[in-house]
Design a protein around this motif. Sequence first.
Motif, PDB file in Angstrom:
ATOM      1  N   LEU B 147      54.169 -19.362  -6.297  1.00  0.00           N
ATOM      2  CA  LEU B 147      53.276 -20.904  -6.691  1.00  0.00           C
ATOM      3  C   LEU B 147      51.891 -20.958  -7.494  1.00  0.00           C
ATOM      4  CD1 LEU B 147      52.480 -22.942  -5.055  1.00  0.00           C
ATOM      5  CD2 LEU B 147      52.069 -21.794  -2.974  1.00  0.00           C
ATOM      6  N   THR B 150      53.209 -21.310 -10.904  1.00  0.00           N
ATOM      7  CA  THR B 150      53.136 -22.719 -10.796  1.00  0.00           C
ATOM      8  C   THR B 150      51.561 -23.422 -11.127  1.00  0.00           C
ATOM      9  OG1 THR B 150      54.817 -22.520  -9.872  1.00  0.00           O
ATOM     10  CG2 THR B 150      54.750 -25.058 -10.968  1.00  0.00           C
ATOM     11  N   VAL B 151      50.872 -23.032 -10.314  1.00  0.00           N
ATOM     12  CA  VAL B 151      49.556 -24.132  -9.964  1.00  0.00           C
ATOM     13  C   VAL B 151      48.921 -23.517 -10.924  1.00  0.00           C
ATOM     14  CG1 VAL B 151      48.327 -23.953  -8.336  1.00  0.00           C
ATOM     15  CG2 VAL B 151      49.824 -23.618  -7.442  1.00  0.00           C
ATOM     16  N   GLU B 154      48.879 -25.828 -14.031  1.00  0.00           N
ATOM     17  CA  GLU B 154      49.198 -27.473 -13.366  1.00  0.00           C
ATOM     18  C   GLU B 154      46.895 -27.606 -13.720  1.00  0.00           C
ATOM     19  OE1 GLU B 154      52.572 -28.678 -10.670  1.00  0.00           O
ATOM     20  OE2 GLU B 154      50.329 -27.971  -9.620  1.00  0.00           O
ATOM     21  N   ARG B 164      45.216 -28.110  -6.346  1.00  0.00           N
ATOM     22  CA  ARG B 164      46.577 -27.788  -6.385  1.00  0.00           C
ATOM     23  C   ARG B 164      47.722 -27.169  -6.056  1.00  0.00           C
ATOM     24  NH1 ARG B 164      47.087 -32.622  -8.249  1.00  0.00           N
ATOM     25  NH2 ARG B 164      50.218 -31.152  -8.545  1.00  0.00           N
ATOM     26  N   LEU B 165      47.153 -26.449  -5.291  1.00  0.00           N
ATOM     27  CA  LEU B 165      47.544 -25.263  -4.353  1.00  0.00           C
ATOM     28  C   LEU B 165      47.410 -25.137  -3.333  1.00  0.00           C
ATOM     29  CD1 LEU B 165      47.831 -21.750  -3.927  1.00  0.00           C
ATOM     30  CD2 LEU B 165      46.151 -21.445  -3.146  1.00  0.00           C
ATOM     31  N   ARG B 168      50.049 -28.139  -3.179  1.00  0.00           N
ATOM     32  CA  ARG B 168      51.614 -27.964  -2.623  1.00  0.00           C
ATOM     33  C   ARG B 168      52.054 -27.389  -1.641  1.00  0.00           C
ATOM     34  NH1 ARG B 168      55.284 -27.974  -7.031  1.00  0.00           N
ATOM     35  NH2 ARG B 168      54.664 -28.892  -9.392  1.00  0.00           N
ATOM     36  N   TYR B 169      50.964 -27.303  -1.242  1.00  0.00           N
ATOM     37  CA  TYR B 169      50.884 -25.973   0.235  1.00  0.00           C
ATOM     38  C   TYR B 169      51.760 -27.094   1.585  1.00  0.00           C
ATOM     39  CZ  TYR B 169      50.265 -22.642   3.583  1.00  0.00           C
ATOM     40  OH  TYR B 169      50.643 -21.639   5.535  1.00  0.00           O
ATOM     41  N   ASP B 171      52.574 -30.420   0.800  1.00  0.00           N
ATOM     42  CA  ASP B 171      53.048 -31.338   0.773  1.00  0.00           C
ATOM     43  C   ASP B 171      54.225 -31.399   1.802  1.00  0.00           C
ATOM     44  OD1 ASP B 171      54.204 -33.379  -0.806  1.00  0.00           O
ATOM     45  OD2 ASP B 171      55.251 -31.611  -2.611  1.00  0.00           O
ATOM     46  N   PRO B 174      58.408 -29.658   1.144  1.00  0.00           N
ATOM     47  CA  PRO B 174      57.926 -28.669   0.173  1.00  0.00           C
ATOM     48  C   PRO B 174      59.462 -27.656  -0.578  1.00  0.00           C
ATOM     49  CG  PRO B 174      57.766 -28.194   2.449  1.00  0.00           C
ATOM     50  CD  PRO B 174      58.426 -29.298   1.936  1.00  0.00           C
ATOM     51  N   ASP B 175      58.364 -27.495  -1.353  1.00  0.00           N
ATOM     52  CA  ASP B 175      60.332 -26.907  -2.403  1.00  0.00           C
ATOM     53  C   ASP B 175      60.527 -25.193  -1.711  1.00  0.00           C
ATOM     54  OD1 ASP B 175      58.326 -24.149  -2.678  1.00  0.00           O
ATOM     55  OD2 ASP B 175      57.748 -25.216  -4.686  1.00  0.00           O
ATOM     56  N   VAL B 178      57.312 -22.519  -1.239  1.00  0.00           N
ATOM     57  CA  VAL B 178      56.606 -22.812  -0.293  1.00  0.00           C
ATOM     58  C   VAL B 178      56.580 -23.162   1.652  1.00  0.00           C
ATOM     59  CG1 VAL B 178      54.834 -24.828   0.791  1.00  0.00           C
ATOM     60  CG2 VAL B 178      55.558 -24.026  -1.595  1.00  0.00           C
TER      61      VAL B 178
END
Lengths: 334, 512
Positions: B147, B150-151, B154, B164-165, B168-169, B171, B174-175, B178
């Motif tokens: 994570l 990735t962040v 970005e 950004r974190l 994503r967290y 979302d 989430p993937d 996460v």
Amino acid sequence: MIRLFRGLRHSGVLGMNERNADYIMLYNLRRNYPFVDDKLITKQRAERAGIRVPQLYATVEIERQIRKLPRLLAEHDDFVIKPAHGSGGNGILVVAESRNDNYRLASGRLVGIDHISHHISNILSGMHSLGGQPDKAVIEQRVIFDPLFERISHGGVPDIRTIVFRGVPVMAMVRLPTRGSDGKANLHQGAVGAGLDMATGRTTTAVWMDRFTDIHPDTGDPIAGVQIPEWNDLLELSARCHALADLGYLGVDIVLDRNHGPMVLELNARPGLSIQLANRRPLQPRLQRIEAMETVPVDPARRAAMARELFGEEEPPPVQEVGGSGVATAEPVP
Amino acid sequence: MKNLHLKFLALALCLIGGSGVWYKTSVLGLPLTPDAETEVWTVEASLSFQADEGPTRARLFIPSSPPGFNVLSEDFVSGSFGLTRSADGTNRKAEWTSRRVSGTQTLYYRIQVANDPTGAATIPGPQPSFPEGPEYDEPYGSAAMTLLETVRQESADISSFTQRLLLRYIDESPDEGVQVLRSFAETDTEHTHNLINILAGARIPARSVQVLSLRDQMRRGSLRSYLEVHNGTEWVAFNPRTGSSGYDEETLVWHWGEDALLEIEGGNEAGVQFSTARTPRQTVAVAQQQALLGGSMLMDFSLLSLPVDTQNTYRILLLVPIGALVIVFMRNVIGVKTFGTFMPILIALAFRETQLLWGVFLFTVIVALGLLIRFYLENLKLLLVPRLAAVLTVVVLLLAIVSVLSHKLGLDRGLSVALFPMVILAMTIERMSLVWEEFGPREAIQQGVGSLAVAVLGFLVMFNDWLEHLVFLFPELLLIILAVVLLLGRYTGYRLTEIWRFRHLIREQDTR
């Protein structure tokens, strides 16, 4: 409106604010005001300086003196009673004739001593002085007016007002009473103001109730071209008044006595602006002319000559033929 | 040069006045309009617990200096408990103690806050050190590292990195990584703690903050947690549920850190409930309260510190210079003639009580009647002072008669005629009759109408709410008025009426 404002500025007309701020405040010290506001002081100073004024007969300062009035008045046939601090010709009582204890007023009315006593008492209480403070009554010689202005005035006392700046006469007018002004020679009250040519002393244009006019509204006679006799002496007399009060911007009121010639009636520390309308000439260029001079001649005669030279009209009106009255009309100007 | 001196003086006065107004509006937050209102939040924390036999101690975090808010007041309802307050750097605590209580206890803490009008919201706190990179267990560790990696790609700086974190967290789909990270936390506080832990992997200093969301008429509210990260120079706040940065106007920071809000010794079943209410209050009052708490000398010595009835007097008195300015303008620039220099202002002040139309009507009636009687008195040839006294007496009688008549007719407005300054009326009548005698009725009526017109204009200018508010809150504006009056004092241009009076002379010059 802005165009008018500019036009007026360009023409050089003196406005009230400018008169107060740039002339009266700068040239007239306040401590000198009493010399002109109190007619008694003016008169005493003038007599000392040898300037002709109506002769002082008596003053009444306190109520008790009124009792002695008949004795004071006994030796005079005619006289004028006025307040020392009066303004605008208010509170003036003119006695034309006195016989025993009866007095004939200028209006023709016959009154007793009581009436005169009451009038003086009113003067003492401050009724006729605008401030309302207690005043003195002045009893003085009655001026016998020169009949020169007979055809262009209605009752009352025509007088000649001259603006004297730094001792130099700059502009003058004759103030002619009308029926509307109730015999008073005050433009605000409806008197006619007739401009005077500084070089010749002839009347030129006139204004009445802020409107231009060529004739006197009561008599209908034309105003232009009346010649003031002994104009040079009169100009010099105005110039000499500068020394009386040490006021740089001064109005001098002069009357013409049939027997004694010009006499100074009173001085004014805040002379009005209508004189510009009477002459149809702006004051400012003339004032600036004098202001630009580093020194002004000490001799009043030279100052009067300066006025004639600098401020005379290019084409003075022809002298009017005054018929009938048998007065010295157009005395040649020396 | 004389005029230069005057211009400098006027400029100086304007500067002093202007900077006073600027300081009061931008620093003290005084409003320029009279009806400005500010939201004031009243927050009440009620804590209740069952006290055991024996000594009891309750410790509660209380707000210290919440970013974006000004504290107006706070108070405590302590019952039989003793109260002490303590502060450690960023946080404050209230501690209630009692030697012997038992049963259900309820204690209250109440605070009033208002949004800081200057909008400055600095978050307090010491400069933190970089956290050690934590040793994560698997699979948490690899999920966190993925994570963070990735962040990092970005983002540009710490703020955008954190944002950004967060996005994503939180979302919605989430993937896998996460999902793993999120499975380690359940509650709000735990998620925030989780995030701090992840951020430590990127060596970003972070802390959790307990905040209260302000809502009108809220009951049984509780604190939620926020996240703050340090970007090297200052702390930046983030909402861990939305990812938005900064505290909004309705988020009140209660305390920093993860410690429990309430600690109880010698009791159990403890709980804290929050209730909030919003009340609009005049900005003036709020600003005043804030300034007083802040120890501002300017406010301490302002007119607002006077007793209310004196304040009301000054509300009117401060308007008089504005009226004077109107007079100066009307007389020296327009050229209107009036009776007595400042008489129209006093008449305008009376209009305030009578209202305009009635005021003009009553003034005209009284002056006209007074003049009639004054003309009769003229025949009696009275001396000056007795005559003035007689006019004054007549004026008072006229006022009384107008009041009684209008009351009988059911026109209660007429009663306010008593508020006219009678001495001024008497003097006006006297002056008017003198001018009438000496310069004729035309001049007298002209000046009378002029005075009335200036009074009406003065009334209209002086008594509008906005101006009244302005000069009362910013008396230094009078310095600017003084400057204008001084400059007008050297105005030597024509008066408007003179342009009319001498209009023919303009033409005369043109044709010559």
